[in-house]
Motif scaffolding. Structure first.
Motif, PDB file in Angstrom:
ATOM      1  N   VAL A  97      13.366   0.159   1.699  1.00  0.00           N
ATOM      2  CA  VAL A  97      12.853   1.352   2.384  1.00  0.00           C
ATOM      3  C   VAL A  97      11.366   1.495   2.073  1.00  0.00           C
ATOM      4  CG1 VAL A  97      13.036   3.852   2.623  1.00  0.00           C
ATOM      5  CG2 VAL A  97      15.098   2.475   2.231  1.00  0.00           C
ATOM      6  N   GLU A  98      10.561   1.605   3.108  1.00  0.00           N
ATOM      7  CA  GLU A  98       9.121   1.785   2.951  1.00  0.00           C
ATOM      8  C   GLU A  98       8.663   2.954   3.811  1.00  0.00           C
ATOM      9  OE1 GLU A  98       6.782  -1.699   3.528  1.00  0.00           O
ATOM     10  OE2 GLU A  98       8.283  -3.031   2.646  1.00  0.00           O
ATOM     11  N   SER A  99       7.531   3.511   3.438  1.00  0.00           N
ATOM     12  CA  SER A  99       6.974   4.638   4.184  1.00  0.00           C
ATOM     13  C   SER A  99       5.510   4.369   4.514  1.00  0.00           C
ATOM     14  CB  SER A  99       7.090   5.928   3.353  1.00  0.00           C
ATOM     15  OG  SER A  99       6.379   6.980   3.960  1.00  0.00           O
ATOM     16  N   ASP A 100       5.126   4.676   5.750  1.00  0.00           N
ATOM     17  CA  ASP A 100       3.712   4.578   6.109  1.00  0.00           C
ATOM     18  C   ASP A 100       2.895   5.647   5.392  1.00  0.00           C
ATOM     19  OD1 ASP A 100       4.197   2.450   7.791  1.00  0.00           O
ATOM     20  OD2 ASP A 100       4.507   3.722   9.556  1.00  0.00           O
ATOM     21  N   ASP A 101       3.573   6.732   5.070  1.00  0.00           N
ATOM     22  CA  ASP A 101       2.925   7.802   4.306  1.00  0.00           C
ATOM     23  C   ASP A 101       2.914   7.398   2.829  1.00  0.00           C
ATOM     24  OD1 ASP A 101       2.201  10.090   2.915  1.00  0.00           O
ATOM     25  OD2 ASP A 101       3.355  11.440   4.192  1.00  0.00           O
ATOM     26  N   PRO A 102       1.757   7.379   2.173  1.00  0.00           N
ATOM     27  CA  PRO A 102       1.710   6.985   0.755  1.00  0.00           C
ATOM     28  C   PRO A 102       2.470   7.937  -0.160  1.00  0.00           C
ATOM     29  CG  PRO A 102      -0.406   7.874   1.458  1.00  0.00           C
ATOM     30  CD  PRO A 102       0.415   7.701   2.694  1.00  0.00           C
ATOM     31  N   GLU A 103       2.893   9.087   0.373  1.00  0.00           N
ATOM     32  CA  GLU A 103       3.697  10.024  -0.413  1.00  0.00           C
ATOM     33  C   GLU A 103       4.947  10.420   0.376  1.00  0.00           C
ATOM     34  OE1 GLU A 103       1.287  13.293  -1.640  1.00  0.00           O
ATOM     35  OE2 GLU A 103       0.174  12.108  -3.105  1.00  0.00           O
ATOM     36  N   GLY A 104       5.609   9.416   0.933  1.00  0.00           N
ATOM     37  CA  GLY A 104       6.784   9.686   1.753  1.00  0.00           C
ATOM     38  C   GLY A 104       8.107   9.506   1.041  1.00  0.00           C
ATOM     39  N   LEU A 140      16.566   9.601  -5.747  1.00  0.00           N
ATOM     40  CA  LEU A 140      15.786   9.051  -4.638  1.00  0.00           C
ATOM     41  C   LEU A 140      15.885   9.988  -3.441  1.00  0.00           C
ATOM     42  CD1 LEU A 140      17.131   5.362  -4.751  1.00  0.00           C
ATOM     43  CD2 LEU A 140      15.211   6.322  -6.037  1.00  0.00           C
ATOM     44  N   ALA A 141      14.757  10.219  -2.776  1.00  0.00           N
ATOM     45  CA  ALA A 141      14.762  11.033  -1.558  1.00  0.00           C
ATOM     46  C   ALA A 141      13.555  10.650  -0.720  1.00  0.00           C
ATOM     47  CB  ALA A 141      14.721  12.524  -1.900  1.00  0.00           C
ATOM     48  N   ASP A 142      13.685  10.811   0.595  1.00  0.00           N
ATOM     49  CA  ASP A 142      12.541  10.547   1.464  1.00  0.00           C
ATOM     50  C   ASP A 142      12.205  11.798   2.260  1.00  0.00           C
ATOM     51  OD1 ASP A 142      14.683  10.480   3.317  1.00  0.00           O
ATOM     52  OD2 ASP A 142      13.438   9.292   4.676  1.00  0.00           O
ATOM     53  N   ASP A 143      11.003  11.827   2.831  1.00  0.00           N
ATOM     54  CA  ASP A 143      10.525  13.051   3.469  1.00  0.00           C
ATOM     55  C   ASP A 143      11.148  13.304   4.836  1.00  0.00           C
ATOM     56  OD1 ASP A 143       9.280  11.050   4.857  1.00  0.00           O
ATOM     57  OD2 ASP A 143       7.229  11.751   4.507  1.00  0.00           O
ATOM     58  N   SER A 164       5.637   8.323  -3.460  1.00  0.00           N
ATOM     59  CA  SER A 164       4.927   7.073  -3.208  1.00  0.00           C
ATOM     60  C   SER A 164       5.398   6.514  -1.869  1.00  0.00           C
ATOM     61  CB  SER A 164       5.193   6.080  -4.347  1.00  0.00           C
ATOM     62  OG  SER A 164       4.485   4.878  -4.147  1.00  0.00           O
ATOM     63  N   ASP A 165       4.944   5.296  -1.537  1.00  0.00           N
ATOM     64  CA  ASP A 165       5.395   4.676  -0.290  1.00  0.00           C
ATOM     65  C   ASP A 165       6.611   3.782  -0.507  1.00  0.00           C
ATOM     66  OD1 ASP A 165       4.108   2.750  -1.745  1.00  0.00           O
ATOM     67  OD2 ASP A 165       2.960   1.935  -0.063  1.00  0.00           O
ATOM     68  N   ARG A 166       7.054   3.654  -1.781  1.00  0.00           N
ATOM     69  CA  ARG A 166       8.256   2.893  -2.123  1.00  0.00           C
ATOM     70  C   ARG A 166       9.007   3.608  -3.239  1.00  0.00           C
ATOM     71  NH1 ARG A 166       8.480  -2.687  -0.803  1.00  0.00           N
ATOM     72  NH2 ARG A 166       6.670  -3.425   0.381  1.00  0.00           N
ATOM     73  N   PHE A 167      10.305   3.351  -3.320  1.00  0.00           N
ATOM     74  CA  PHE A 167      11.079   3.867  -4.442  1.00  0.00           C
ATOM     75  C   PHE A 167      10.805   3.013  -5.677  1.00  0.00           C
ATOM     76  CE2 PHE A 167      14.148   5.251  -0.993  1.00  0.00           C
ATOM     77  CZ  PHE A 167      13.830   6.597  -1.104  1.00  0.00           C
ATOM     78  N   ARG A 168      10.807   3.653  -6.830  1.00  0.00           N
ATOM     79  CA  ARG A 168      10.640   2.924  -8.085  1.00  0.00           C
ATOM     80  C   ARG A 168      12.017   2.660  -8.687  1.00  0.00           C
ATOM     81  NH1 ARG A 168       7.842   5.028 -13.751  1.00  0.00           N
ATOM     82  NH2 ARG A 168       8.304   3.126 -14.945  1.00  0.00           N
ATOM     83  N   LEU A 169      12.425   1.394  -8.707  1.00  0.00           N
ATOM     84  CA  LEU A 169      13.740   1.003  -9.222  1.00  0.00           C
ATOM     85  C   LEU A 169      13.576  -0.262 -10.069  1.00  0.00           C
ATOM     86  CD1 LEU A 169      15.826   1.576  -5.961  1.00  0.00           C
ATOM     87  CD2 LEU A 169      15.996   2.913  -8.065  1.00  0.00           C
ATOM     88  N   ASP A 170      13.223  -0.083 -11.321  1.00  0.00           N
ATOM     89  CA  ASP A 170      13.023  -1.233 -12.205  1.00  0.00           C
ATOM     90  C   ASP A 170      14.360  -1.902 -12.511  1.00  0.00           C
ATOM     91  OD1 ASP A 170      10.520  -0.198 -12.142  1.00  0.00           O
ATOM     92  OD2 ASP A 170      10.273  -0.003 -14.311  1.00  0.00           O
ATOM     93  N   ASP A 171      14.398  -3.218 -12.391  1.00  0.00           N
ATOM     94  CA  ASP A 171      15.628  -3.963 -12.660  1.00  0.00           C
ATOM     95  C   ASP A 171      16.156  -3.706 -14.071  1.00  0.00           C
ATOM     96  OD1 ASP A 171      16.777  -5.250 -10.565  1.00  0.00           O
ATOM     97  OD2 ASP A 171      16.229  -7.272 -11.183  1.00  0.00           O
ATOM     98  N   ALA A 172      15.249  -3.575 -15.036  1.00  0.00           N
ATOM     99  CA  ALA A 172      15.658  -3.422 -16.435  1.00  0.00           C
ATOM    100  C   ALA A 172      16.459  -2.149 -16.676  1.00  0.00           C
ATOM    101  CB  ALA A 172      14.429  -3.434 -17.340  1.00  0.00           C
ATOM    102  N   TRP A 173      16.365  -1.164 -15.768  1.00  0.00           N
ATOM    103  CA  TRP A 173      17.152   0.058 -15.924  1.00  0.00           C
ATOM    104  C   TRP A 173      18.610  -0.151 -15.513  1.00  0.00           C
ATOM    105  CZ3 TRP A 173      13.465   3.546 -12.572  1.00  0.00           C
ATOM    106  CH2 TRP A 173      12.207   3.614 -13.191  1.00  0.00           C
TER     107      TRP A 173
END
Length: 302
Positions: A97-104, A140-143, A164-173
């Protein structure tokens, strides 16, 4: 002279005394009246304050009732547990999931029900109650409202929240990554493995013959319990030494220890991450079960 002879002097003195006493009483009465007036005013102000507080309490109680009613009616849209390849697939979908909005796109780690950041509560509104129930969780939520989920990470990150424009999901978690030790500790069983990712490359385990609980009572029970506690202490000392040796002899990213809540405290200093586990059986089987359970992620659709 005549006044004294007729006794009038004493009467005049008495009259003066009485008049002075009267003036004194009048002054006291005036002061008391002032105090009463002040007391009445104070009482009126206190009553007004009490009424104001009662109204505020009623208002807050109504808000609390509405909030509780909302929490009771809001439910997760879906709850599922993922591990292995199914977990990898789910994480990759979220990462796609990506967003064109840098804060989406909003990502936040909520460690407990009392630590929901304002960014999450402001955006989710009534559904914040679900976040509290899911915590600890990565939210996780989007606008647009299309994505709204809470994931329970096996390895908890530091609390954060960000748009941000992407979700933060570190593999190590969420997944076994790097080189690490994973151990299961019970009062009579110990097992530890060294892993590279999800592959175990080394193993050590042992059991200790610990007597079953005694139920006869009296002096016999006390002696039995002391002996049993001594056996458990010896077992945990041996487990602690084994963990120390693994940590000292390996280049590890982290040490994870799971097991009985009552014994984890004895080895907590050796671990970067601890968790409760009910895995039982022989050492290798208990380790496999505990490893599989630990890396299972619950995903809740909010």
């Amino acid at each position: 002279m005549i006044d004294r002879l007729l006794g009038r002097a004493e009467l005049k003195e008495r009259i003066e005394e009485l008049e002075e006493e009267k003036r004194h009483l009048e002054r006291r009465a005036e002061a008391e009246e002032e105090r009463r007036s002040d007391a009445v005013a104070d009482r009126q102000r206190a009553e007004e304050r009490v009424n104001e507080l009662e109204h505020r309490i009623e208002s807050l109680e109504e808000r609390l009732e509405r909030a509780e009613a909302t929490e009771e009616t809001v439910e997760f849209r879906r709850v599922s547990d993922r591990s292995g390849s199914r977990l990898t697939d789910a994480l990759e979908r979220f990462r796609a999931v990506e967003s064109d909005d840098p804060e989406g796109l909003l990502t936040a780690y909520v460690p407990d029900a009392d630590a929901v950041p304002a960014t999450v509560s402001d955006w989710l509104g009534d559904r914040t109650a679900l976040v509290r129930r899911a915590a600890p969780a990565v939210v996780l939520a989007d606008d647009t409202g299309a994505v709204s989920a809470a994931l329970t990470p096996p390895v908890e990150p530091e609390p954060f929240d960000r748009w941000s424009d992407r979700f933060r999901l570190d593999d190590a978690w969420f997944r076994p990554t790097g080189r690490f030790a994973f151990a299961v500790v019970r009062s009579d069983t110990f097992a530890v493995g060294t892993y590279e990712g999800d592959e175990r490359i080394a193993f050590e385990g042992f059991t200790t013959d610990v007597k079953e609980a005694h139920s006869k009572g009296g002096f016999s029970q006390g002696r039995f319990e002391r002996r049993r506690e001594g056996q458990i202490d010896d077992h945990l000392d041996r487990a602690d030494e084994a963990l120390a040796a693994v940590a000292a002899g390996e280049d590890l990213d982290r040490v994870i220890v799971v097991g009985e809540r009552s014994v984890l405290g004895r080895v907590r200093d050796r671990a970067d991450v601890t968790d409760v586990s009910d895995a039982t059986g022989k050492p290798k089987g208990a380790l496999d079960d505990a490893f599989r359970d630990f890396w299972r992620v619950r995903i809740r659709a909010i």
